[in-house]
Structure formats: C-alpha cells, structure tokens
Design a protein around this motif. Sequence first.
Motif, mmCIF file in Angstrom:
data_model
loop_
_atom_site.group_PDB
_atom_site.id
_atom_site.type_symbol
_atom_site.label_atom_id
_atom_site.label_comp_id
_atom_site.label_asym_id
_atom_site.label_seq_id
_atom_site.Cartn_x
_atom_site.Cartn_y
_atom_site.Cartn_z
ATOM 1 N N ARG A 1 14.563 7.904 -2.786
ATOM 2 C CA ARG A 1 14.423 8.622 -1.515
ATOM 3 C C ARG A 1 15.255 7.954 -0.419
ATOM 4 N N LEU A 2 15.162 6.630 -0.308
ATOM 5 C CA LEU A 2 15.910 5.926 0.734
ATOM 6 C C LEU A 2 17.400 5.910 0.434
ATOM 7 N N ARG A 3 17.766 5.790 -0.838
ATOM 8 C CA ARG A 3 19.196 5.805 -1.194
ATOM 9 C C ARG A 3 19.800 7.175 -0.896
ATOM 10 N N PHE B 1 0.821 -1.219 0.000
ATOM 11 C CA PHE B 1 0.000 0.000 0.000
ATOM 12 C C PHE B 1 0.850 1.263 0.000
ATOM 13 N N ASP B 2 1.731 1.416 0.979
ATOM 14 C CA ASP B 2 2.541 2.639 1.058
ATOM 15 C C ASP B 2 3.964 2.345 1.499
ATOM 16 N N GLU B 3 4.473 1.212 1.130
ATOM 17 C CA GLU B 3 5.807 0.813 1.550
ATOM 18 C C GLU B 3 6.821 1.260 0.516
ATOM 19 N N ALA B 4 7.886 1.888 0.965
ATOM 20 C CA ALA B 4 8.947 2.306 0.047
ATOM 21 C C ALA B 4 9.935 1.162 -0.098
ATOM 22 N N SER B 5 10.344 0.880 -1.316
ATOM 23 C CA SER B 5 11.295 -0.213 -1.513
ATOM 24 C C SER B 5 12.660 0.216 -0.997
ATOM 25 N N LEU C 1 10.855 11.971 2.602
ATOM 26 C CA LEU C 1 12.306 12.129 2.592
ATOM 27 C C LEU C 1 12.808 12.558 3.965
ATOM 28 N N PHE C 2 12.127 13.475 4.593
ATOM 29 C CA PHE C 2 12.483 13.935 5.934
ATOM 30 C C PHE C 2 12.546 12.763 6.912
#
Length: 159
Positions: A62-64, A53-57, A107-108
């Motif tokens: 953004r995570l990198r 649903f709203d999980e970032a890989s 991102l924050f």
Amino acid sequence: MFSLREVFASVTTDEAGIPPHIAVRDQSPGLVELWPLIEPDEKIEIEGWDAPFDEASETSPRLRLARRIAGTVRTWIARGDAVGDGDRRHAVRPGDILVLVRQRGALFEAIIRALKDENVDVAGADRLVLTEHIAVMDLMALADALLLPDDDLALASVC
C-alpha cells in the motif's frame, strides 16, 4: 449489452432508442499505464507482544503504491507535460490530476500523505459526511415523500 431491448427497457423509459455515446474530446491525447502488481515482502513472524497494533510497515504494498503514484505525479509536473485543448493548453498542474480510489481507506490516506511528502499540492480529504449535511437530508426527505406518497411524516418533514 444495452442493445438488447430487455436490458435497455430495464434502465430507462426512453422509447426513442439508445442514445449514441459521443466523446466530447475524442481527439485529445490520453494515457493508460498498466503497472505490475506490488507484492508484499516476506512475512516475518513476530511475537504477539512485540507486534504493532495498526502500523503499516514502510515496505507494505500500500505504501509503495502510494509513493509510486506520488512520484509519477511529481514527474509529470516537473517535466511540464502539456494538457488541455487549443488555447487552454498548459503545463500540467496538480489540479489537472485526479486519483481515483475505490474507498477512503488506508490506501487513500497513504496517497495523500505521499503526495504531500513529494510537495504536490493536494486537496486532501474533506471530512464531511454527506448524509449528515442539512441540504442532503432535506433532499432525502423530499425523495421519501415523492417515492412514498402515503407517508405523511415524510411529506410533513419536507414542508
């Protein structure tokens, strides 16, 4: 831009002219790094039923980026880069670094999480909604009363 009289007059009532910008620490060292854009990986088509649903890989840009920022901060601290002026010069500490973001979004949150994963002391996100604080509400009511002199309710709420 502000040297044009029309532009200058639109932002101030000071008739003395444009005050010069004088940097307080113009001889202090600084650093600006331009990093390459972090491109997203190839998108894999996932059936709607299987998609999160709203999980970032773990490989999202953004995570990198958040991990890169945290790693860079950790490197600065580990190397003991010197900051400050004169007798206030010291090895860089987490409190010397400020990471600016446009808004408090994903991102924050990713940057704060990555800094914590790197064991960098981070202040985190304060959860105060500024406009809901009583002192700020009082100041806003005062501003209303000053800006709208005919608004008796605004004046009464200040008193």
